[in-house]
Design a protein around this motif. Structure first.
Motif, short mmCIF file in Angstrom:
data_model
loop_
_atom_site.label_atom_id
_atom_site.label_comp_id
_atom_site.label_asym_id
_atom_site.label_seq_id
_atom_site.Cartn_x
_atom_site.Cartn_y
_atom_site.Cartn_z
N GLY A 121 0.94 -1.20 -0.14
CA GLY A 121 0.08 0.15 0.17
C GLY A 121 0.89 1.32 -0.47
O GLY A 121 2.40 1.41 -0.43
N HIS A 122 0.34 2.48 0.55
CA HIS A 122 0.79 3.73 0.62
C HIS A 122 2.03 3.87 2.01
O HIS A 122 1.66 4.06 2.77
N TRP A 123 2.47 4.09 1.55
CA TRP A 123 3.86 4.74 2.58
C TRP A 123 4.44 5.89 2.23
O TRP A 123 4.32 6.38 1.16
N LEU A 124 5.14 7.17 3.27
CA LEU A 124 5.26 8.11 3.02
C LEU A 124 6.62 8.07 3.54
O LEU A 124 7.13 7.86 4.44
N ASP A 125 7.33 9.14 2.79
CA ASP A 125 8.95 9.82 3.47
C ASP A 125 8.82 11.31 3.42
O ASP A 125 9.07 11.67 2.74
N VAL A 190 -3.16 5.92 4.15
CA VAL A 190 -1.44 5.05 4.46
C VAL A 190 -1.18 4.35 5.32
O VAL A 190 -1.81 3.60 6.79
N GLN A 191 -0.56 3.22 4.85
CA GLN A 191 0.07 1.62 6.06
C GLN A 191 1.00 2.71 6.45
O GLN A 191 1.30 1.99 7.76
N GLY A 192 1.93 3.20 6.00
CA GLY A 192 3.13 3.72 7.05
C GLY A 192 3.77 5.44 6.88
O GLY A 192 3.74 5.30 5.56
N ILE A 193 4.16 5.74 7.40
CA ILE A 193 4.88 7.05 7.62
C ILE A 193 6.36 7.13 8.40
O ILE A 193 6.66 6.83 9.60
N THR A 237 -0.69 15.30 12.86
CA THR A 237 -1.34 15.91 11.63
C THR A 237 -1.37 13.67 10.93
O THR A 237 -2.19 13.53 10.18
N ALA A 238 -0.23 13.36 11.33
CA ALA A 238 0.12 12.11 10.68
C ALA A 238 -1.77 10.78 11.07
O ALA A 238 -1.96 10.46 10.00
N PRO A 244 -6.22 2.68 10.45
CA PRO A 244 -6.12 2.29 11.69
C PRO A 244 -4.73 1.41 11.85
O PRO A 244 -5.26 0.28 10.68
N GLN A 245 -3.80 1.20 12.71
CA GLN A 245 -3.14 0.00 13.14
C GLN A 245 -1.75 0.74 12.07
O GLN A 245 -0.57 -0.10 12.00
N GLY A 246 -1.98 1.93 11.24
CA GLY A 246 -1.15 1.88 10.61
C GLY A 246 -0.08 2.68 11.15
O GLY A 246 0.06 3.03 12.35
N TRP A 247 1.37 3.00 10.18
CA TRP A 247 3.13 2.75 11.73
C TRP A 247 3.23 4.15 11.37
O TRP A 247 3.05 4.85 9.96
N LEU A 248 4.03 4.68 11.99
CA LEU A 248 4.80 6.36 12.44
C LEU A 248 6.29 6.00 13.05
O LEU A 248 6.40 5.59 14.16
N PHE A 249 6.98 6.15 12.14
CA PHE A 249 8.27 5.47 12.31
C PHE A 249 9.15 7.06 12.43
O PHE A 249 9.44 8.81 11.32
N ILE A 250 9.88 8.05 13.34
CA ILE A 250 10.62 9.08 13.18
C ILE A 250 11.54 9.23 13.55
O ILE A 250 12.06 9.10 15.33
N GLU A 251 13.42 9.94 13.04
CA GLU A 251 13.67 9.29 13.69
C GLU A 251 14.21 11.21 14.90
O GLU A 251 13.74 12.22 14.27
#
Ligand code: SAM
Length: 291
Positions: A121-125, A190-193, A237-238, A244-251
């Motif tokens: 699916g859709h992922w964001l960078d 979106v599935q993950g950011i 905003t994410a 639902p259950q989509g992921w957010l990863f931030i450095e």
């Protein structure tokens, strides 16, 4: 250029490396010379020079660039136009951050956390810079479509070149704009950011090593008064974009773990909020899952 002339150049080039940095400087010199000739760093270590060496740049230009390394402290990667990151050789210019080893770890955290059913699916960078994360993600998860955003048009150009280099034009889309602005069509899908945003407090930028503070783009470094300006905005905003259950990863910066965990939990939009450490044992990554 003859082998003798190259030997003479080598002697000059190593003599201008400042004494305290001799070891790392010699390593860089090998990479530098290798980038502009057909010689490998091993050929150079063993001084295995053929009788004639083809230079990809005029000698005077080579000389000037190597001087800029030490007189102006320009990072090697900008002088040779390439940064090695993960298993990639990315084109870089001073318009983009040189991708860091911590960000390789960020991708490893993503790989170890996301279950197979969400690897599509859709992922964001967000804040793609050279395109490192977007390209890494597309190569990691074969079924994702990555949307890579940067507000710098120059960074967009560099990211596009790298996306083409790795033949990912059909799996990574690039946009110029601020964070989610160009992506409104993806709300709720979106599935993950994944993001490595600017996170250095403004007052600390002037304390960074000269290679970073004078040569890397301020837009890639400066995270506002407390360093959290971009992180706050992305965390807030994410949830509008994640399924639902989509992921957010931030450095983030080592000292920001507690504050970032607190501001993420305060949104009440995430069911799981964790701060993970990097290989040096410092708080480094936010991992959050939308409710
Ligand atoms: C720390 S750099 C990360 C670059 C790349 N992702 C990496 O890890 O090497 C942050 C990036 O965010 C971009 N950026 C800063 N503010 C932004 C904004 N408001 N919207 C989109 N991108 C932004 C900068 O131009 C920069 O490329």
């Amino acid at each position: 250029m003859s082998s003798e002339a190259l030997q003479a150049w080598w002697h000059w080039a190593q003599a201008i490396i400042p004494a305290p940095e001799r070891e790392s400087g010699l390593r860089e010199l090998k990479q530098f010379l290798s980038a502009f000739t057909q010689l490998s760093p091993l050929d150079i270590t063993l001084r295995r020079f053929p009788p004639q060496i083809h230079l990809k740049l005029p000698l005077a230009e080579l000389q000037e660039r190597w001087q800029r390394r030490w007189q102006e402290r320009v990072p090697l990667q900008y002088l040779i136009g390439v940064a090695h990151w993960h298993d990639l050789a990315l084109f870089v210019t001073p318009s983009v951050l040189i991708p860091r080893p911590e960000t390789e770890e960020l991708l490893e955290v993503v790989a170890a956390t996301v279950p197979p059913w969400q690897q599509q699916g859709h992922w964001l960078d967000l804040g793609t810079g050279s395109g490192a994360i977007a390209i890494g993600l597309a190569r990691l998860f074969a079924a994702v479509l990555v949307h890579a955003v940067d507000c710098s048009p120059e960074a967009f150009e560099v990211a596009q070149m790298n996306i083409q280099k790795y033949a990912l034009g059909d799996r990574v889309r690039c946009y110029v704009g601020s964070w989610f602005d160009p992506l409104t069509h993806l709300q709720g899908q979106v599935q993950g950011i994944v993001s490595n945003p600017p996170y250095i407090p403004t007052s600390l930028v002037a304390t960074l090593q000269p290679e970073v503070q004078y040569h890397e783009p301020p837009l890639a470094l400066d995270g506002g008064a407390d360093g959290l300006q971009a992180i706050r905005q992305i965390v807030a905003t994410a949830p509008d974009y994640l399924q639902p259950q989509g992921w957010l990863f931030i450095e983030l910066m080592a000292t920001q773990g507690e504050a970032v965990a607190a501001l993420t939990m305060a949104t009440q939009a995430y069911e799981r909020v964790e701060i993970r450490r990097d290989l040096s044992g410092h708080d480094r990554f936010l991992v959050a899952q939308r409710v």
